[in-house]
Design a protein around this motif. Structure first.
Motif, PDB file in Angstrom:
ATOM      1  N   PRO A   1      66.869  37.042  46.093  1.00 20.48           N
ATOM      2  CA  PRO A   1      68.267  37.447  45.852  1.00 20.48           C
ATOM      3  C   PRO A   1      68.550  38.886  46.249  1.00 20.48           C
ATOM      4  O   PRO A   1      69.657  39.206  46.714  1.00 20.48           O
ATOM      5  CB  PRO A   1      68.458  37.229  44.345  1.00 20.48           C
ATOM      6  CG  PRO A   1      67.081  37.165  43.772  1.00 20.48           C
ATOM      7  CD  PRO A   1      66.212  36.608  44.842  1.00 20.48           C
ATOM      8  N   ILE A   2      67.566  39.755  46.082  1.00 18.13           N
ATOM      9  CA  ILE A   2      67.772  41.158  46.452  1.00 18.13           C
ATOM     10  C   ILE A   2      67.902  41.307  47.967  1.00 18.13           C
ATOM     11  O   ILE A   2      68.821  41.976  48.476  1.00 18.13           O
ATOM     12  CB  ILE A   2      66.603  42.027  45.927  1.00 18.13           C
ATOM     13  CG1 ILE A   2      66.528  41.941  44.402  1.00 18.13           C
ATOM     14  CG2 ILE A   2      66.755  43.474  46.399  1.00 18.13           C
ATOM     15  CD1 ILE A   2      65.299  42.602  43.822  1.00 18.13           C
ATOM     16  N   MET A   3      66.986  40.656  48.699  1.00 21.58           N
ATOM     17  CA  MET A   3      67.008  40.763  50.157  1.00 21.58           C
ATOM     18  C   MET A   3      68.246  40.097  50.741  1.00 21.58           C
ATOM     19  O   MET A   3      68.838  40.588  51.703  1.00 21.58           O
ATOM     20  CB  MET A   3      65.731  40.149  50.748  1.00 21.58           C
ATOM     21  CG  MET A   3      64.459  40.905  50.384  1.00 21.58           C
ATOM     22  SD  MET A   3      64.538  42.662  50.835  1.00 21.58           S
ATOM     23  CE  MET A   3      64.784  42.569  52.605  1.00 21.58           C
ATOM     24  N   ARG A   4      68.648  38.970  50.157  1.00 21.07           N
ATOM     25  CA  ARG A   4      69.866  38.314  50.637  1.00 21.07           C
ATOM     26  C   ARG A   4      71.085  39.221  50.469  1.00 21.07           C
ATOM     27  O   ARG A   4      71.926  39.330  51.368  1.00 21.07           O
ATOM     28  CB  ARG A   4      70.071  37.000  49.881  1.00 21.07           C
ATOM     29  CG  ARG A   4      69.180  35.861  50.357  1.00 21.07           C
ATOM     30  CD  ARG A   4      69.482  34.614  49.535  1.00 21.07           C
ATOM     31  NE  ARG A   4      68.812  33.450  50.079  1.00 21.07           N
ATOM     32  CZ  ARG A   4      68.911  32.234  49.549  1.00 21.07           C
ATOM     33  NH1 ARG A   4      69.646  32.045  48.462  1.00 21.07           N
ATOM     34  NH2 ARG A   4      68.286  31.204  50.103  1.00 21.07           N
ATOM     35  N   TRP A   5      71.177  39.854  49.321  1.00 23.28           N
ATOM     36  CA  TRP A   5      72.312  40.756  49.069  1.00 23.28           C
ATOM     37  C   TRP A   5      72.312  41.908  50.059  1.00 23.28           C
ATOM     38  O   TRP A   5      73.347  42.244  50.628  1.00 23.28           O
ATOM     39  CB  TRP A   5      72.242  41.281  47.636  1.00 23.28           C
ATOM     40  CG  TRP A   5      73.256  42.358  47.353  1.00 23.28           C
ATOM     41  CD1 TRP A   5      74.562  42.195  47.015  1.00 23.28           C
ATOM     42  CD2 TRP A   5      73.040  43.782  47.445  1.00 23.28           C
ATOM     43  NE1 TRP A   5      75.181  43.417  46.866  1.00 23.28           N
ATOM     44  CE2 TRP A   5      74.262  44.408  47.124  1.00 23.28           C
ATOM     45  CE3 TRP A   5      71.932  44.567  47.739  1.00 23.28           C
ATOM     46  CZ2 TRP A   5      74.401  45.790  47.105  1.00 23.28           C
ATOM     47  CZ3 TRP A   5      72.067  45.951  47.733  1.00 23.28           C
ATOM     48  CH2 TRP A   5      73.295  46.545  47.409  1.00 23.28           C
ATOM     49  N   TRP A   6      71.163  42.525  50.268  1.00 24.36           N
ATOM     50  CA  TRP A   6      71.056  43.690  51.131  1.00 24.36           C
ATOM     51  C   TRP A   6      71.348  43.320  52.589  1.00 24.36           C
ATOM     52  O   TRP A   6      72.117  43.996  53.287  1.00 24.36           O
ATOM     53  CB  TRP A   6      69.665  44.311  51.004  1.00 24.36           C
ATOM     54  CG  TRP A   6      69.359  45.431  51.953  1.00 24.36           C
ATOM     55  CD1 TRP A   6      68.331  45.499  52.847  1.00 24.36           C
ATOM     56  CD2 TRP A   6      70.074  46.664  52.105  1.00 24.36           C
ATOM     57  NE1 TRP A   6      68.367  46.673  53.538  1.00 24.36           N
ATOM     58  CE2 TRP A   6      69.423  47.417  53.105  1.00 24.36           C
ATOM     59  CE3 TRP A   6      71.211  47.191  51.487  1.00 24.36           C
ATOM     60  CZ2 TRP A   6      69.862  48.664  53.505  1.00 24.36           C
ATOM     61  CZ3 TRP A   6      71.652  48.449  51.892  1.00 24.36           C
ATOM     62  CH2 TRP A   6      70.980  49.160  52.885  1.00 24.36           C
TER      63      TRP A   6
END
Length: 510
Positions: A212-217
């Protein structure tokens, strides 16, 4: 359903078909693309026929696999079933959700109508001089690599080439992915690696804490880049509004803005961009960049691989180019730029491209079944679709010896023989871009790009796939081939060659 006589492999009351699939996959490389599974089931159980149900619970939805042209026609043309609902969630991190691939109804038809002129053959021919600039960069990169002894991963190079080309077609911009890693390109490639249907057997992979963090970034970086491009074009459109009748760009971004401007009444509303349109346009731009580079880049790599492993066919391609374009291969850039329609005089080159796509289709289509809609089987049975993922599997159809003599052989001659010849392809059996209203909007661009790549490279470079060398340097346990094929397909967005297609590049000596 098994008691009702519907076609399916033997079903375990607890494990469904998981044990069967695990047994099949244990004999294949652990990273193989899942679209080989229906064909493997067909080979193991030919009595099932080309349509059968697969129970994948709890890792996925129940599936109706379709591996024959007439049933595929029924779900894509006769009655176009909607795209499988989970596909939107799968693509959302990379497209934003409102994408042409998964939209339905009036909204899909609106955007498809807007963008179709940008992918017409006539318009694409006008872009050939600019596309040749990206291909010239690709050749420069290959010349540099030819001076080095290293094994290179061709799939990465061809993917970057296709990314540069779709950047021109969709955004009218030079992404320069072949030479530099921009913020947008980095985010796009990273986001592709984080895509997931959420059904991985490995629970850590399924619920990876960084996803989820990488997708957001990555999403933030992609949106920022395309927003800047969209705002820039919007401002330019306003400035040239008085010249609109004289100037008509068909790049994807301008087609969207032209349609928006035409719908805005009064004209004063053109001072700012509507937020709903903005979000939709950004989503469509992202969709075209992703879909427009991923599958074509993979197919370019496979074309190099097949010519490497079939040198007699490569010689025929070279001979055709010498005959049509002359012996001085360096002049191909100016010749094709001045007259792109010379490509239509290269039938054997086109046959090579078609045959590559037959053996290695980059994707299949998945649809959602509907209440009361049945597919008629080859024996007249009515197969229910309600509640099932209906999977028209191009890989299985393209590898079926009932439709294709010598189905696993690379035979470009199939596409040159006349009706009545044993190799002549039957109606509806060739489906790399699917048929019907939801067929691939970018297929003309893909076929153009693939032919241009061969014109620019096949006479100057000797590109050899070197899996034997690669395996010695990178040994691993377990199966390494699918039906004897070391360049089997793996899932990475679209279907790509295993291990990135390790190659050596040298200057051709003929």
């Amino acid at each position: 359903m098994q008691r009702e006589g519907l076609p399916m492999p033997p079903h375990h009351p607890v494990f469904g078909h998981l044990q069967l699939m695990a047994g099949i996959m244990s004999k294949l490389p652990d990273d193989v693309h899942g679209h080989v599974l229906p064909h493997q089931i067909e080979l193991m159980m030919p009595e099932l026929g080309p349509m059968f149900y697969i129970d994948t619970w709890p890792f996925g939805p129940p599936i109706l696999a379709v591996a024959a042209p007439d049933p595929a026609y029924q779900i894509t043309q006769l009655h176009s079933l909607p795209k499988f609902h989970a596909l939107r969630d799968y693509l959302r991190p990379i497209t934003g959700g409102n994408d042409l691939v998964t939209l339905e109804g009036k909204e899909w038809k609106k955007w498809r109508t807007i963008f179709s002129p940008g992918f017409s053959n006539g318009h694409l021919m006008t872009l050939v001089p600019d596309i040749m600039k990206d291909l010239s960069t690709f050749c420069e990169v290959l010349r540099e690599l030819a001076k080095k002894p290293d094994i290179i991963l061709m799939d990465s190079l061809t993917t970057k080439l296709s990314l540069d080309i779709i950047g021109r077609v969709a955004l009218d911009t030079n992404l320069n992915a072949q030479r530099n890693t921009s913020n947008f390109v980095s985010a796009l490639r990273s986001q592709t690696r984080w895509l997931s249907f959420g059904n991985e057997a490995n629970l850590f992979e399924r619920y990876h804490p960084l996803r989820p963090i990488m997708r957001w970034w990555n999403n933030r970086r992609m949106v920022e880049y395309i927003s800047r491009e969209l705002d820039f074009r919007f401002k330019n459109n306003r400035q040239r509004n008085g010249m609109a009748k004289k100037y008509r760009s068909k790049t994807i971004i301008d087609l969207a803005l032209d349609n928006y401007r035409a719908e805005q009444i009064p004209e004063s509303s053109l001072d700012t961009m509507d937020s709903t349109f903005r979000d939709s346009a950004i989503s469509q731009m992202r969709t075209f960049v992703v879909a427009g580079h991923d599958s074509t880049g993979s197919t370019i790599s496979y074309t190099f691989h097949l010519l490497s492993t079939n040198p007699s066919i490569r010689r025929l391609v070279v001979a055709e180019h010498d005959r049509v374009l002359g012996l001085e291969y360096h002049q191909a850039i100016s010749q094709i730029s001045d007259n792109p329609y010379l490509l239509n005089e290269l039938p054997y080159t086109m046959a090579v491209v078609k045959e590559t796509l037959r053996l290695y289709p980059p994707a299949s289509t998945t649809r959602s079944g509907e209440p009361g809609y049945f597919i008629q089987g080859l024996n007249g049975d009515q197969l229910p679709t309600d509640g099932f993922l209906v999977w028209s599997n191009s890989y299985a159809i393209h590898r079926d010896s009932n439709y294709w003599p010598e189905a696993d052989q690379f035979l470009p001659e199939r596409w040159l023989v006349e009706d009545g010849h044993r190799l002549y392809p039957g109606k509806g059996i060739y489906r790399p871009f699917e048929f019907g209203p939801r067929n691939c909007i970018g297929q003309e661009l893909a076929m153009l790009e693939l032919r241009l790549v061969l014109v620019m490279t096949v006479r100057e470079f000797d590109i050899k796939s070197v899996y034997d060398e690669w395996d010695k340097v990178h040994p691993r346990n377990g199966p390494k081939t699918v039906s004897g094929d070391r360049a089997y397909q793996v899932l990475s967005g679209a279907a790509h060659p295993s291990d990135g297609l390790p190659c050596r590049v040298s200057l051709a000596t003929h």
